[in-house]
Design a protein around this motif. Structure first.
Motif, PDB file in Angstrom:
ATOM      1  N   LEU C  25      -0.098   6.331   7.531  1.00 36.60           N
ATOM      2  CA  LEU C  25       0.322   7.709   7.274  1.00 36.60           C
ATOM      3  C   LEU C  25       0.984   8.250   8.540  1.00 36.60           C
ATOM      4  O   LEU C  25       0.647   7.828   9.648  1.00 36.60           O
ATOM      5  N   ALA C  26       1.887   9.191   8.382  1.00 40.06           N
ATOM      6  CA  ALA C  26       2.553   9.749   9.564  1.00 40.06           C
ATOM      7  C   ALA C  26       3.088  11.136   9.230  1.00 40.06           C
ATOM      8  O   ALA C  26       3.132  11.535   8.064  1.00 40.06           O
ATOM      9  N   TYR C  77      -0.545  18.282   0.055  1.00 43.22           N
ATOM     10  CA  TYR C  77      -1.425  18.365   1.222  1.00 43.22           C
ATOM     11  C   TYR C  77      -2.813  17.838   0.877  1.00 43.22           C
ATOM     12  O   TYR C  77      -3.406  17.059   1.626  1.00 43.22           O
ATOM     13  N   LEU C  78      -3.292  18.214  -0.298  1.00 41.93           N
ATOM     14  CA  LEU C  78      -4.594  17.720  -0.755  1.00 41.93           C
ATOM     15  C   LEU C  78      -4.530  16.205  -0.982  1.00 41.93           C
ATOM     16  O   LEU C  78      -5.446  15.460  -0.620  1.00 41.93           O
ATOM     17  N   PHE C  80      -2.598  14.116   0.557  1.00 43.30           N
ATOM     18  CA  PHE C  80      -2.601  13.519   1.892  1.00 43.30           C
ATOM     19  C   PHE C  80      -4.026  13.469   2.448  1.00 43.30           C
ATOM     20  O   PHE C  80      -4.468  12.442   2.983  1.00 43.30           O
ATOM     21  N   ALA C  81      -4.763  14.569   2.278  1.00 49.81           N
ATOM     22  CA  ALA C  81      -6.150  14.609   2.772  1.00 49.81           C
ATOM     23  C   ALA C  81      -6.980  13.500   2.134  1.00 49.81           C
ATOM     24  O   ALA C  81      -7.721  12.773   2.810  1.00 49.81           O
ATOM     25  N   THR C  84      -6.245  10.072   3.620  1.00 54.20           N
ATOM     26  CA  THR C  84      -6.603   9.758   5.011  1.00 54.20           C
ATOM     27  C   THR C  84      -7.816   8.841   5.093  1.00 54.20           C
ATOM     28  O   THR C  84      -7.898   7.995   5.978  1.00 54.20           O
ATOM     29  N   GLN C  85      -8.763   9.005   4.186  1.00 53.28           N
ATOM     30  CA  GLN C  85      -9.965   8.163   4.277  1.00 53.28           C
ATOM     31  C   GLN C  85      -9.690   6.690   4.032  1.00 53.28           C
ATOM     32  O   GLN C  85     -10.496   5.830   4.388  1.00 53.28           O
ATOM     33  N   PHE C  87      -7.153   5.139   5.382  1.00 52.99           N
ATOM     34  CA  PHE C  87      -6.417   4.607   6.528  1.00 52.99           C
ATOM     35  C   PHE C  87      -7.224   4.689   7.832  1.00 52.99           C
ATOM     36  O   PHE C  87      -6.662   4.588   8.914  1.00 52.99           O
ATOM     37  N   ILE C  88      -8.540   4.882   7.708  1.00 53.09           N
ATOM     38  CA  ILE C  88      -9.393   4.885   8.901  1.00 53.09           C
ATOM     39  C   ILE C  88      -9.406   3.472   9.484  1.00 53.09           C
ATOM     40  O   ILE C  88      -9.591   2.502   8.748  1.00 53.09           O
TER      41      ILE C  88
END
Lengths: 342, 342, 342
Positions: C25-26, C77-78, C80-81, C84-85, C87-88
């Motif tokens: 992600l970026a 945005y949601l 994307f949120a 994120t989990q 790509f940890i």
């Protein structure tokens, strides 16, 4: 504990059943039978009629008559404070007074009956008084001295050359003796001023969680006797705080400022450096103190809370207050001219 | 150390006895014979007549003449800063460079001559440069890199994927790389935005006790070279701080704000998110910065300190300033009408 | 992960190549080929034309048409949120789930699959739920309970009798359950009110680095479900925070104040004690809340940023605003007299 026993502890007088047993302290609103509460503020006296409390600490016999069991004392809030220490829940005693994982340098000197938790580190020449308790994860630096009956909660960091008096309480995460923020500007950037002073803390001082008290640049930072400091307070190098002053959460005191005795500094207050604050000064929440205060009294800065839309207009107007003042002066002059004329 | 040796260290010139021995540094007010102090601020020059100091760092020969021993240097405060490192008290050397209780993952790579204290934890793939010193209780997360000559005081927490340059100083309780505060609102509440960036810190950075620098959401949070940060400062995710800026205690910088180079941010300042602050900007204590600052200079917000009673009236008046402004405009209009009339 | 797989995770629709592979992600500005970014704010739509991103999360098909690969979702945005989990970065698994250096009291009860780091201390009668992870250096006090799937980062301090719900995240250096700041004044100085309450924290709560939440005096301090708290926040004894409220860095809430649900409290806000704040209240940065807020809405205090010279004049004028108001009233009266006259 019976009401009779409790009355003795606080020099009070029982009204009602001296043998009534109290198992816990509670607030006036939530107290149940078997629990003791207190009425400190007379404006809540009407609550006495409805309380389910087993007993209440009150100031006067006429208040005591409104309830079945009461203890009459001169200062119910102080009596309640004194009683709280008798209701601290029991803790499981550790198997040994010094946890085997603690790292204690052979040059450290420990008083009688100290309790040292797991992973505690005591560096060379540390001195602990009698009955000092240091909980897990604390680190105490070289030559630091901690007086009798002090209690450091878990993960406290004490740097080297810190001297602490008796009966101090230090909450988790507080840091005593880190370097003051001192740098000399040079062409190559900031040059560090190594902080060669220490920290000296009196007796009966309490320091809140994650509070920081920096070491002095040359002389010590000094905290007086009976000073009470809340969480996340920042005390910079060479600050001096007088006896019995109290500092609430998130306040910050910049370098070399001297605070008097019996002051109260509310939450979020900022005091800039090199000031003098007299005894018995009280500063309200989030005030910026930008000059010395030489007379006792209460001081404030800041603006009132407003809905954000209204506040925006206020802030915009305030930015033009200088123009407004000029305009008013001009109007006044014109008006005087008119009067003269007519 | 003799005055002659000290003069060499600071490129100064001795006035008086080159062989006079100095045992300690001290303030102008408290210095004793055998101690060296400095006169940086000309307004204290009159103190020279009364000082008991063994010697004084001064700017000019005419000042040196007022005392028996002096060292004349271009910048006495900078000279004093340089000398402080020569008067740091000696510490007892540890028995081993790596304490046996330290937990160092086999994949961690350690430079030469590192010193690792008790209970330190170095997680997988950590890299330490040469002469890095990590005191008791510090934890360094996976893949984090710490450059040559860095010093972490006790109980510092460094998360994973943090990169720190050379000669950094990190005081107790500081936390580098915790998650930035990022959540997306949804009908079921806040959804966490996992923070996938890291923290990148330049050379010669000092970070105060209990300061927090969050990791970036996607890109890194970045701290430039020579940046000095005091205690309890909060630096949010994706903030960028330019070289040689200094940030005093309890300041807070919200997400994605970019601070220029050579800025000074005083204690308790708040800077909201997504702003740009130019180079050479100075912000006074407890100011709220709510918009970008594109020109160098000094900036402030807030109100002056007043006795609380007076302050209450001021705050109440301010809340009605919009009405007052309307009234003044109306008066002005009426006055103009009157003038016209007559 | 392919765009097709990602679209499934966020209930979106692929526009372009479903098999296109995403490695990271970026941000919109820095995304490279192979990376996924998002366009949440329509005002940045023009950036789509220039992005080098492999794919973009967008709200509408017409936006998707401007780029080769996109995923169309209701709320980018949601989405994307949520992503994120996934790509940890992977962490090296510890050799054992419970580090041999951890000090776990035999009376502590641990759920299934817990992970306990080096030097962790669990005191008597601690209870951990399933899959709880406690990192190095944390200390958990007697009888404290930590629910399923909680994660404590390194060097967290939890005092005794703290109850934490499920899925909580506690960042390094936070302190839960230290004593509230309570003292009764007496002639001999401050008498400590031992803090006999605990702390009760709901499910899905995140607590930032170096944040402090004090235990209650008699009743518990209570944090609702879904509450998100940033770094260096101070929450005093007996505060109650309603579900899903969010509190940004360096805010402070004084004793016994009750905050409603779905509130947002910005950075550096101070709320004094014993207040009530309604649901859906939003408070802007560095505001001082000195009275209860009973209606939803946005609230502020403070003054606008100005260059320091100008600000000094503003502050000086403000200090005389009471005089100015008197003058304006007088002028108004005189003017009315003049009008009457003729």
């Amino acid at each position: 504990m019976s009401l009779g026993q409790i009355a003795t502890l606080v020099a009070g007088e029982v009204s009602g059943d001296r043998d009534y047993l109290i198992s816990a302290l509670a607030t006036l609103d939530s107290a149940e039978p078997g629990q003791l509460t207190f009425l400190a503020n007379p404006k809540y006296a009407s609550k006495l009629a409805h309380t389910r409390a087993g007993a209440v600490l009150v100031r006067a016999p006429e208040l005591a008559q409104q309830i079945e069991n009461a203890i009459i004392v001169a200062n119910p809030y102080l009596a309640f404070a004194i009683l709280t220490q008798h209701f601290i829940p029991d803790a499981v005693a550790p198997d040994t007074n010094i946890h085997p994982s603690a790292q204690i340098h052979p040059t450290a000197k420990l008083g009688d009956d100290v309790k040292i938790g797991a992973n505690v580190v005591l560096e060379p020449h540390v001195q602990l008084g009698n009955r000092v308790r240091i909980d897990a994860g604390c680190v105490v630096g070289e030559r630091s001295m901690i007086g009798d009956d002090c209690h450091l909660y878990a993960n406290v960091s004490i740097y080297h050359d810190v001297a602490i008096g008796e009966r101090g309480i230090f909450h988790s995460g507080c840091v005593i003796g880190a370097d003051g923020f001192g740098f000399a500007p040079s062409k190559e950037g900031w040059v560090k001023i190594h902080q060669l002073g220490g920290v000296s803390i009196g007796d009966d001082v309490e320091v809140g969680a994650n509070t920081t008290i920096d070491r002095g640049a040359l002389d010590d930072t000094r905290i007086g006797n009976g000073v009470k400091i809340d969480n996340q307070v920042q005390i910079a190098h060479n600050v001096v705080i007088g006896d019995n002053s109290a500092i609430a959460g998130c306040a910050a005191i910049a370098g070399s400022t001297q605070i008097g005795r019996h002051c109260t500094i509310a939450g979020g207050v900022g005091i800039i450096g090199h000031l003098t604050i007299a005894d018995h000064v009280h500063i309200t929440a989030m005030t910026l103190v930008s000059k010395s205060i030489l007379e006792a009294g209460s001081y404030s800065s800041g603006t009132a809370l407003e809905p954000t839309d209204k506040w925006r207009r206020t802030a915009a107007r305030l930015r033009r207050i200088d123009d407004m003042a000029t305009q008013v002066t001009q109007i006044d002059k014109q008006l005087k001219t008119l009067y003269k004329k007519g």
